[in-house]
Design an enzyme around this catalytic site. Structure first.
Site, PDB file in Angstrom:
ATOM      1  N   SER A  20       0.936  -1.229  -0.020  1.00  9.79           N
ATOM      2  CA  SER A  20      -0.105   0.117   0.098  1.00  9.79           C
ATOM      3  C   SER A  20       0.818   1.204  -0.112  1.00  9.79           C
ATOM      4  O   SER A  20       1.777   1.472   0.805  1.00  9.79           O
ATOM      5  CB  SER A  20      -0.846  -0.104   1.324  1.00  9.79           C
ATOM      6  OG  SER A  20      -1.469  -1.201   1.294  1.00  9.79           O
ATOM      7  N   GLU A  36      -0.361  -2.820  13.953  1.00  5.00           N
ATOM      8  CA  GLU A  36      -1.222  -2.613  12.657  1.00  5.00           C
ATOM      9  C   GLU A  36      -2.290  -2.986  13.060  1.00  5.00           C
ATOM     10  O   GLU A  36      -3.374  -2.319  12.456  1.00  5.00           O
ATOM     11  CB  GLU A  36      -0.368  -3.644  11.676  1.00  5.00           C
ATOM     12  CG  GLU A  36      -1.269  -3.634  10.276  1.00  5.00           C
ATOM     13  CD  GLU A  36      -0.643  -4.361   9.224  1.00  5.00           C
ATOM     14  OE1 GLU A  36       0.128  -5.219   9.537  1.00  5.00           O
ATOM     15  OE2 GLU A  36      -0.948  -4.117   8.084  1.00  5.00           O
TER      16      GLU A  36
HETATM   17  C1  FAD Z   1      -6.283  -3.595   1.161  1.00  4.92           C
HETATM   18  C2  FAD Z   1      -5.185  -4.252   1.322  1.00  4.92           C
HETATM   19  C3  FAD Z   1      -3.629  -3.688   1.531  1.00  4.92           C
HETATM   20  C4  FAD Z   1      -2.543  -4.188   2.039  1.00  4.92           C
HETATM   21  N1  FAD Z   1      -1.466  -3.692   2.329  1.00  4.92           N
HETATM   22  C5  FAD Z   1      -0.217  -4.480   2.284  1.00  4.92           C
HETATM   23  C6  FAD Z   1       1.001  -3.806   2.570  1.00  4.92           C
HETATM   24  O1  FAD Z   1       0.945  -2.583   2.598  1.00  4.92           O
HETATM   25  N2  FAD Z   1       2.096  -4.241   2.665  1.00  4.92           N
HETATM   26  C7  FAD Z   1       2.193  -5.603   2.939  1.00  4.92           C
HETATM   27  O2  FAD Z   1       3.103  -6.201   3.165  1.00  4.92           O
HETATM   28  N3  FAD Z   1       1.033  -6.448   2.481  1.00  4.92           N
HETATM   29  C8  FAD Z   1      -0.174  -5.825   2.270  1.00  4.92           C
HETATM   30  N4  FAD Z   1      -1.323  -6.688   1.905  1.00  4.92           N
HETATM   31  C9  FAD Z   1      -1.412  -7.912   1.916  1.00  4.92           C
HETATM   32  C10 FAD Z   1      -2.055  -8.809   2.918  1.00  4.92           C
HETATM   33  O3  FAD Z   1      -1.418  -8.535   4.106  1.00  4.92           O
HETATM   34  C11 FAD Z   1      -2.379 -10.204   2.363  1.00  4.92           C
HETATM   35  O4  FAD Z   1      -3.004  -9.999   1.489  1.00  4.92           O
HETATM   36  C12 FAD Z   1      -2.474 -11.063   3.415  1.00  4.92           C
HETATM   37  O5  FAD Z   1      -1.731 -11.184   4.596  1.00  4.92           O
HETATM   38  C13 FAD Z   1      -2.980 -12.377   2.957  1.00  4.92           C
HETATM   39  O6  FAD Z   1      -2.452 -13.003   2.164  1.00  4.92           O
HETATM   40  P1  FAD Z   1      -2.430 -13.287   0.699  1.00  4.92           P
HETATM   41  O7  FAD Z   1      -3.112 -12.629   0.037  1.00  4.92           O
HETATM   42  O8  FAD Z   1      -1.035 -13.939   0.126  1.00  4.92           O
HETATM   43  O9  FAD Z   1      -3.214 -14.794   1.032  1.00  4.92           O
HETATM   44  P2  FAD Z   1      -3.095 -16.172   1.337  1.00  4.92           P
HETATM   45  O10 FAD Z   1      -2.214 -16.111   2.587  1.00  4.92           O
HETATM   46  O11 FAD Z   1      -2.802 -16.951   0.037  1.00  4.92           O
HETATM   47  O12 FAD Z   1      -4.483 -16.745   1.854  1.00  4.92           O
HETATM   48  C14 FAD Z   1      -5.402 -17.132   0.960  1.00  4.92           C
HETATM   49  C15 FAD Z   1      -6.672 -17.677   1.834  1.00  4.92           C
HETATM   50  O13 FAD Z   1      -6.264 -18.798   2.582  1.00  4.92           O
HETATM   51  C16 FAD Z   1      -6.731 -18.423   4.030  1.00  4.92           C
HETATM   52  N5  FAD Z   1      -5.637 -18.748   4.891  1.00  4.92           N
HETATM   53  C17 FAD Z   1      -4.038 -18.959   4.596  1.00  4.92           C
HETATM   54  N6  FAD Z   1      -3.570 -19.497   5.783  1.00  4.92           N
HETATM   55  C18 FAD Z   1      -4.486 -20.161   6.662  1.00  4.92           C
HETATM   56  C19 FAD Z   1      -4.463 -20.789   7.868  1.00  4.92           C
HETATM   57  N7  FAD Z   1      -3.268 -21.036   8.241  1.00  4.92           N
HETATM   58  N8  FAD Z   1      -5.677 -21.200   8.324  1.00  4.92           N
HETATM   59  C20 FAD Z   1      -6.629 -20.711   7.785  1.00  4.92           C
HETATM   60  N9  FAD Z   1      -7.001 -20.016   6.750  1.00  4.92           N
HETATM   61  C21 FAD Z   1      -5.594 -19.674   6.005  1.00  4.92           C
HETATM   62  C22 FAD Z   1      -6.558 -16.989   4.217  1.00  4.92           C
HETATM   63  O14 FAD Z   1      -7.195 -16.455   5.272  1.00  4.92           O
HETATM   64  C23 FAD Z   1      -7.151 -16.504   2.667  1.00  4.92           C
HETATM   65  O15 FAD Z   1      -8.599 -16.837   2.989  1.00  4.92           O
HETATM   66  C24 FAD Z   1      -2.624  -5.855   1.823  1.00  4.92           C
HETATM   67  C25 FAD Z   1      -3.787  -6.587   1.406  1.00  4.92           C
HETATM   68  C26 FAD Z   1      -4.895  -5.683   1.107  1.00  4.92           C
HETATM   69  C27 FAD Z   1      -6.238  -6.297   0.579  1.00  4.92           C
END
Ligand code: FAD
Length: 399
Positions: free
Chosen positions: A157, A240
């Site tokens: 972000s 955060e």
């Molecule tokens: C608006 C927005 C702003 C963001 N800003 C930043 C930022 O500034 N900096 C940054 O570094 N990141 C940022 N992010 C990223 C955010 O931290 C990640 O999207 C989030 O941590 C999920 O990771 P992923 O998208 O890889 O999904 P995944 O980790 O691949 O997850 C996919 C799905 O699987 C589920 N899941 C995964 N592991 C488990 C588990 N162990 N138990 C149960 N369910 C599970 C998740 O809940 C999700 O529904 C941002 C995301 C958004 C949407």
């Protein structure tokens, strides 16, 4: 009002209320997100109200956590939305530098952030490391000229606006994944940092992919200790979650707007809509109360804990419930709209709501954290605590 004398709570109340009475005229005629955000921050600093809990030697007002909690309460609904560009710097990076950063880092970075002179981003997530953040693959190697970082970050972000980033990188692959991670302060304005915007479903561009190619970071820009960045990273995430729980960053549809929408569309006598509206009110109040309890606990000298997931979870649950109600009431005759149509803003709110349960860690991750760290339930069975990182199959690392 530029003095930073210790104020009594009634004096501080007057000062905060007086400041917010002037904000609309302060910002009148100021155009653009960054200009408006910076004008607000600068005025806040000049009023002695920036960083109320930050010690004076780092540019804060030195009034302690009670003052911060009072500000959060009185400012609710009055802070211009453009201030969100500073949430990562002020809500996440600065508390981490103040707790774990070396003195020269605090002296260099905290005051400019409080003044709104510098914008920060958070480079944690990678294509293969989101919820499982400790699987991150970005590498940092120590050289005679400092650290050299290579890798890719995603969902960063405000990287398009940021001068600095808090960045996690792997510094040792021969130890288990939670070890061998280091936190860095990375200057963004340098060769090797490529920021590519990601267009969202709403049409907005507010997060990015960031490519790091031989990016150089001074040796003394490590936050905490080399290879021991994981606990520092977790502490930042607690800040955060606390900041999001308190209403920072992305904002759910305010309750007052929901209530007006229900009235304006003639749905106030519909039993299902009334019940959903009441649920939204309860959810919003709960999110506020959780946040106030957390502030009281910090005020009593307790550190932030995994309980910060509660506020974050309430904020996202409530935000999605509000969006579901909007979609039922504003789009009762179908989900389409034309540009300029009064449903366009509502459409933005609905499409944007899914982000609430992802940014800052997903709802499932918050629940895992509450289950394990607050309730003491058994830990996730699929753990790799003993395996060196180089032997794991994660991200693009295959065998
Ligand atoms: C608006 C927005 C702003 C963001 N800003 C930043 C930022 O500034 N900096 C940054 O570094 N990141 C940022 N992010 C990223 C955010 O931290 C990640 O999207 C989030 O941590 C999920 O990771 P992923 O998208 O890889 O999904 P995944 O980790 O691949 O997850 C996919 C799905 O699987 C589920 N899941 C995964 N592991 C488990 C588990 N162990 N138990 C149960 N369910 C599970 C998740 O809940 C999700 O529904 C941002 C995301 C958004 C949407």
């Amino acid at each position: 009002m530029s003095d930073k004398d210790q104020l009594t709570m009634p004096e501080l109340t007057d000062r905060i209320e007086g400041f917010f009475a002037e904000v609309p005229s302060l910002l009148a005629g100021v155009e653009g997100t960054v200009a408006r955000g910076k004008a607000y921050r600068e005025a806040l600093y000049d009023a002695g109200l920036a960083g109320l809990d930050v010690p004076r030697e780092y540019g804060g007002a030195g009034c302690g956590p009670t003052a911060k909690a009072l500000f959060a309460k009185l400012s609710r609904g009055h802070v211009p939305e453009e201030d969100d560009i500073f949430t990562i710097g002020l809500g996440m990076a600065m508390p981490t530098l103040l707790e774990f950063g070396a003195e020269h880092l605090r002296r260099r970075y905290v005051e400019p952030a409080l003044r709104g002179e510098e914008i920060w981003c958070q480079m944690y997530s990678e294509p293969g490391a989101g919820s499982d953040l400790a699987s991150l693959q970005t590498r940092a190697l120590r050289t005679a000229n400092g650290w050299v970082i290579n890798g890719q970050k995603i969902w960063t972000s405000r990287a398009e606006l940021a001068q600095f980033a808090i960045c996690l990188a792997r510094t040792d692959v021969d130890v288990p994944k939670h070890k061998g991670i280091t936190m860095f302060v990375v200057p963004m304005d340098q060769p090797g940092v490529t920021v590519r915007p990601i267009r969202q479903i709403t049409g907005a561009f507010e997060f990015n992919e960031v490519f790091l190619d031989d990016v150089v970071v001074p040796d003394d820009h490590v936050v905490g200790e080399v290879d021991r960045g994981w606990p520092v990273a977790v502490a930042l995430m607690q800040n955060e979650r606390s900041a999001i729980g308190a209403g920072g960053g992305r904002r759910p549809v305010p309750f007052e707007m929901l209530r007006d929408l229900v009235h304006d569309r003639g749905r106030a006598t519909d039993p299902g809509i009334r019940a959903a509206l009441a649920d939204c009110y309860i959810g919003q109040r709960l999110a506020q109360l959780v946040s106030e309890l957390e502030a009281e606990s910090v005020d009593a000298g307790k550190p932030l804990s995994a309980e910060t997931s509660l506020g974050k979870l309430w904020r996202s649950t409530n935000g999605r419930a509000a969006a579901a109600l909007v979609s039922e009431v504003a789009f009762a005759a179908g989900a389409s709209w034309k540009p300029g149509d009064d449903r366009e803003d509502w459409a933005f709110a609905v499409l944007d709501a899914c982000a609430l349960s992802l940014g800052g860690g997903t709802d499932e991750v918050q629940k895992n954290s509450i289950a394990e760290k607050v309730l003491g339930l058994p830990r996730d069975p699929y753990r790799t605590d003993k395996v060196p990182f180089r032997d794991l199959t994660v991200g693009t690392q295959r065998g």
